[in-house]
Design an enzyme around this catalytic site. Structure first.
Site, PDB file in Angstrom:
ATOM      1  N   ARG A 254      15.015 -12.640 -14.546  1.00  0.00           N
ATOM      2  CA  ARG A 254      14.971 -11.781 -13.417  1.00  0.00           C
ATOM      3  C   ARG A 254      15.838 -10.663 -13.456  1.00  0.00           C
ATOM      4  NH1 ARG A 254      18.358 -13.179 -10.094  1.00  0.00           N
ATOM      5  NH2 ARG A 254      18.056 -15.292  -9.953  1.00  0.00           N
TER       6      ARG A 254
ATOM      7  N   TYR B 289       1.728   7.463   2.486  1.00  0.00           N
ATOM      8  CA  TYR B 289       1.116   6.367   2.589  1.00  0.00           C
ATOM      9  C   TYR B 289       1.404   5.573   3.801  1.00  0.00           C
ATOM     10  CZ  TYR B 289      -0.366   1.244   1.264  1.00  0.00           C
ATOM     11  OH  TYR B 289      -0.756   0.170   1.137  1.00  0.00           O
TER      12      TYR B 289
ATOM     13  N   ASP C  50       7.549  10.520  -4.340  1.00  0.00           N
ATOM     14  CA  ASP C  50       6.554   9.653  -4.739  1.00  0.00           C
ATOM     15  C   ASP C  50       5.491  10.350  -5.458  1.00  0.00           C
ATOM     16  OD1 ASP C  50       4.166   7.914  -4.695  1.00  0.00           O
ATOM     17  OD2 ASP C  50       5.025   6.869  -2.817  1.00  0.00           O
TER      18      ASP C  50
HETATM   19  O1  P1T Z   1       0.462  -1.012  -3.163  1.00  0.00           O
HETATM   20  P1  P1T Z   1       1.592  -0.959  -3.712  1.00  0.00           P
HETATM   21  O2  P1T Z   1       1.643  -1.197  -5.348  1.00  0.00           O
HETATM   22  O3  P1T Z   1       2.830  -1.724  -2.997  1.00  0.00           O
HETATM   23  O4  P1T Z   1       1.989   0.829  -3.770  1.00  0.00           O
HETATM   24  C1  P1T Z   1       2.181   1.504  -2.317  1.00  0.00           C
HETATM   25  C2  P1T Z   1       1.981   2.834  -2.532  1.00  0.00           C
HETATM   26  C3  P1T Z   1       3.087   3.716  -2.541  1.00  0.00           C
HETATM   27  N1  P1T Z   1       2.865   4.921  -2.611  1.00  0.00           N
HETATM   28  C4  P1T Z   1       1.588   5.533  -2.451  1.00  0.00           C
HETATM   29  C5  P1T Z   1       1.281   7.038  -2.554  1.00  0.00           C
HETATM   30  C6  P1T Z   1       0.652   4.729  -2.309  1.00  0.00           C
HETATM   31  O5  P1T Z   1      -0.618   5.208  -2.489  1.00  0.00           O
HETATM   32  C7  P1T Z   1       0.764   3.048  -2.405  1.00  0.00           C
HETATM   33  C8  P1T Z   1      -0.415   2.312  -2.113  1.00  0.00           C
HETATM   34  N2  P1T Z   1      -1.569   2.944  -1.538  1.00  0.00           N
HETATM   35  C9  P1T Z   1      -2.968   2.427  -1.500  1.00  0.00           C
HETATM   36  C10 P1T Z   1      -2.861   0.846  -1.600  1.00  0.00           C
HETATM   37  C11 P1T Z   1      -3.761   3.293  -0.819  1.00  0.00           C
HETATM   38  O6  P1T Z   1      -4.933   2.809  -0.976  1.00  0.00           O
HETATM   39  O7  P1T Z   1      -3.591   4.312  -0.417  1.00  0.00           O
END
Ligand code: P1T
Length: 399
Positions: A51, A104, A176
């Site tokens: 971890r 998102y 991001d």
């Molecule tokens: O799904 P995850 O790995 O937890 O990531 C989240 C996330 C963070 N930032 C952006 C810009 C993202 O697009 C996402 C996840 N987005 C999708 C699952 C989607 O279909 O837009």
């Protein structure tokens, strides 16, 4: 390596991935061990328990941090786990966050439903407009958080400009970089303090792994993230780290083709009578086109558009494609499409981040582009089917 400064493609394949010294295997092994023998209590070779640190995870962290031009990188079990750690590292009760107007839906939900109740205040502000950022600024503002290109509207933020603005007020900028990837854009080198990724997307690239990542250069911030990663434990498995690492090795060639296919699809949509507006930063008419041209190598593989027939027609169209799969997520070899208002951004309904229900989002994959265009053409040209239009599709809150 040679004396030359290695390029992106070379680093993607070699950074953090020396051949195994004990066997000569050209790939470092996947380290599944959860714990590490100590020669005396507290004496070890850098790893104690998986971890807190794992050699396969470390290898991915070195590889991706170098690609981002950052000093430190941390891999997480999902993009949202990485975001959560970063939010905890940067903000405490009483602090204020500015989130860009397009993001998102899950990021909005994390801020609104998880962090805001712990005493973190936030506002939504348009980060492409410094006056709007200034108007929402508070003395307690500690972080500006943007996606560029953004999900799902493909908005562009000038990273260098917003970094300067944010630093002048004593706050930090998080970018991001999921849609662009470090192959197309390197926010840390443009002044951002932290980069965050859903490695589930282009970095993994094959729809077979969920993961997240954050990269920073400030050693104090890195220490705090390392502490949080160990203390809260949202770590990825070694096998998942390996899959992300394998995806990254082909990132450059995949992104080149994603960009080329997306540009062709955007051009096709622009001329289609059932399309009211195409959102793609590569189009000359996109409001962020010139900034994207400056800060990105190319314009990416995501294209969104507003259906001229309204919400029902958009919902019907996404049901009719045969190659584009109707599914959440993005950034993999296969083309996907979705209806953000009912799917990925359902969590942002009734907020300032709510998405226009006419909007369709495409993740343009690596299939033959003529096949992709023909698929979109037949789905857009489909005759209206009044009976099929009113059926609610997967408007679940989990996207
Ligand atoms: O799904 P995850 O790995 O937890 O990531 C989240 C996330 C963070 N930032 C952006 C810009 C993202 O697009 C996402 C996840 N987005 C999708 C699952 C989607 O279909 O837009």
């Amino acid at each position: 390596m040679t004396d030359r400064e290695p390029g992106f493609e070379t680093l993607a394949i070699h950074a953090g991935q020396d051949p195994d010294p004990t066997t000569g295997a050209v790939l470092p092994p996947i380290h599944l061990a959860t714990t590490y023998r100590q020669s005396a209590a507290g004496q070890h070779q850098g790893f104690e328990y998986s971890r807190s640190g794992n050699p396969t995870r470390r290898s991915l962290e070195i590889q991706l941090a170098q690609l981002e031009g950052a000093g430190f990188g941390f891999a997480f079990a999902s993009g949202l786990a990485a975001e959560d750690a970063l939010l905890r590292a940067l903000l405490g009760p009483g602090d204020h966050l500015l989130l860009n107007t397009d993001a998102y839906g899950g990021t909005f939900r994390l801020v609104d439903k998880v962090h805001a109740p712990t005493g973190i205040a936030y506002d939504i502000a348009d980060a492409s407009d410094l006056d709007a950022l200034a108007a929402s600024w508070r003395e307690s503002t500690k972080v500006v958080w943007v996606e560029t290109p953004s999900n799902p509207l493909l908005g562009i933020v000038d990273i260098r400009l917003v970094a300067e603005f944010t630093h002048a007020r004593g706050a930090r900028l998080v970018v991001d970089n999921t849609f662009a990837t470090p192959y197309l854009q390197r926010p840390i080198l443009l002044g951002a303090d932290a980069v965050v990724h859903s490695t589930t997307k282009y970095l993994g690239g094959h729809s077979d792994v969920v993961g997240g990542f954050t990269a920073v250069s400030d050693p104090h911030l890195a220490e705090r993230i390392a502490f949080l990663e160990n203390a809260t434990g949202a770590v990825p498995s070694p096998l998942d780290c390996y899959l992300v690492q394998r995806g990254i090795k082909t990132l450059a060639v995949r992104m080149d083709r994603h960009c080329r296919n997306a540009a062709a699809v955007a051009g096709f949509l622009e001329d289609h009578p059932m399309v009211a507006r195409v959102l793609y930063p590569g189009l000359a008419g996109h409001p962020g086109h010139e900034i994207a041209q400056r800060q990105m190598r190319d314009f990416g593989g995501m294209v969104s558009f507003l259906h001229a027939g309204g919400e029902a027609a958009a919902v019907e169209m996404v049901r009719r494609t045969k190659i584009f799969a109707l599914a959440e997520s993005l950034g993999a070899v296969e083309s996907l499409l979705e209806h953000p208002a009912r799917m990925t951004h359902a969590a942002a309904a009734e907020s300032r981040l709510a998405v226009d229900p006419h909007l369709v989002r495409l993740s343009v994959g690596l299939e033959l582009v003529d096949d992709l265009i023909a698929d979109l053409d037949q789905a857009l040209d489909a005759p209206a089917q009044p009976g099929g239009l009113t059926t609610a599709v997967g408007a679940g809150p989990r996207g």
